[in-house]
Design an enzyme around this catalytic site. Sequence first.
Site, PDB file in Angstrom:
ATOM      1  N   ASP A   1      49.051  44.221  41.606  1.00  0.00           N
ATOM      2  CA  ASP A   1      49.864  45.102  42.531  1.00  0.00           C
ATOM      3  C   ASP A   1      50.692  46.018  41.886  1.00  0.00           C
ATOM      4  O   ASP A   1      51.111  45.652  40.616  1.00  0.00           O
ATOM      5  CB  ASP A   1      50.539  44.185  43.583  1.00  0.00           C
TER       6      ASP A   1
ATOM      7  N   ASP B   1      53.379  48.370  43.510  1.00  0.00           N
ATOM      8  CA  ASP B   1      54.842  48.641  44.327  1.00  0.00           C
ATOM      9  C   ASP B   1      55.388  47.374  44.432  1.00  0.00           C
ATOM     10  O   ASP B   1      54.895  46.503  44.916  1.00  0.00           O
ATOM     11  CB  ASP B   1      54.678  49.312  45.887  1.00  0.00           C
TER      12      ASP B   1
HETATM   13  C1  XBP Z   1      52.676  49.081  48.937  1.00  0.00           C
HETATM   14  C2  XBP Z   1      52.851  49.682  50.175  1.00  0.00           C
HETATM   15  C3  XBP Z   1      52.768  51.372  50.127  1.00  0.00           C
HETATM   16  C4  XBP Z   1      53.813  52.171  49.877  1.00  0.00           C
HETATM   17  C5  XBP Z   1      53.514  53.310  50.094  1.00  0.00           C
HETATM   18  O1  XBP Z   1      52.299  47.649  49.308  1.00  0.00           O
HETATM   19  O2  XBP Z   1      53.184  49.304  51.147  1.00  0.00           O
HETATM   20  O3  XBP Z   1      52.422  51.496  51.240  1.00  0.00           O
HETATM   21  O4  XBP Z   1      55.016  51.570  50.194  1.00  0.00           O
HETATM   22  O5  XBP Z   1      52.428  53.861  49.763  1.00  0.00           O
HETATM   23  P1  XBP Z   1      51.686  46.809  48.261  1.00  0.00           P
HETATM   24  P2  XBP Z   1      51.755  55.261  50.620  1.00  0.00           P
HETATM   25  O6  XBP Z   1      52.849  46.749  47.021  1.00  0.00           O
HETATM   26  O7  XBP Z   1      51.656  45.296  48.830  1.00  0.00           O
HETATM   27  O8  XBP Z   1      50.586  47.174  47.798  1.00  0.00           O
HETATM   28  O9  XBP Z   1      52.744  56.031  51.328  1.00  0.00           O
HETATM   29  O10 XBP Z   1      50.773  56.059  49.624  1.00  0.00           O
HETATM   30  O11 XBP Z   1      50.734  54.704  51.533  1.00  0.00           O
HETATM   31 MG    MG Z   2      53.913  44.868  46.223  1.00  0.00          MG
END
Ligand code: XBP
Ligand code: MG
Length: 252
Positions: free
Chosen positions: A8, A10
């Site tokens: 993953d 973020d």
């Molecule tokens: C990551 C997210 C993303 C970011 C925003 O979740 O939730 O939505 O916050 O990205 P994870 P966008 O780490 O579980 O994949 O604005 O580009 O959608």
């Molecule tokens: Mg995440």
Amino acid sequence: MLEALIFDVDGTLVNSERDGHLRAFNLTFKQFGLNWVWSNELYHDLLRITGGKERLKYYLDTYHSTFTHNDLDNFIATIHQHKTSLFINLMTQEKVRLRVGVDRLLNEAKASQLRLAIATTTSLENVNALISSALGADFLREFEVIAAGDIVEKKKPASDIYTWTLEKMGLSAQQCLAFEDSNNGFLSATNAGLKTIITVNEYTNNHNFDGALVVLDSLGDAQQPFTMISGSPTNTTCVDVDYLRSLHAKYC
Ligand code: XBP
Ligand code: MG
């Protein structure tokens, strides 16, 4: 045999929610003349919804239920596109700092011929900017598959993004390990049949990770060993390839 690691982005590779996405959302609202201000506390709640567009929709439904627009989906898409550009600017202007142990593990995995992939909810442009800033643009090529954003119909916690990644790599879930930071990500990987290593952060340290291989505060480094939150006790102080192979042999 352990063949691949799927990450993953973020919250797992980088603390990009507070330092990137939240800042970009608030700057966007200001530039659009909207009086929406997301505090860190509010964002904690909003993170229950993955995907920026989906999160905006949830925010309006929950906190501004009287807000109307004659083409709401298009309006949200426009705001989100602007937010993506601002996020990329932030990632490009400021050197992004990877979480503890990430750089080390990626390079060790590469040296051990483990295959690498990304499975994330965020937009592909964001991943490219973030990885380029943190590891250099050349490192993008080390990820055999980068599965991101709207490439699948259903975002995490649905299994789609992990299943898509496995299909692209031609691997079964049993040949891989996933790395996640949140309950939504953990459910997504688990629903795809993957065993998961969790590194929590300020937004996710109270999430439920029952069934994860191990829950840690970070991947750990020589200078900053990890603290284990749950999992089988070990003398290992940082997540390295040997530790991953031993977890895989025991539990997968
Ligand atoms: C990551 C997210 C993303 C970011 C925003 O979740 O939730 O939505 O916050 O990205 P994870 P966008 O780490 O579980 O994949 O604005 O580009 O959608
Ligand atoms: Mg995440």
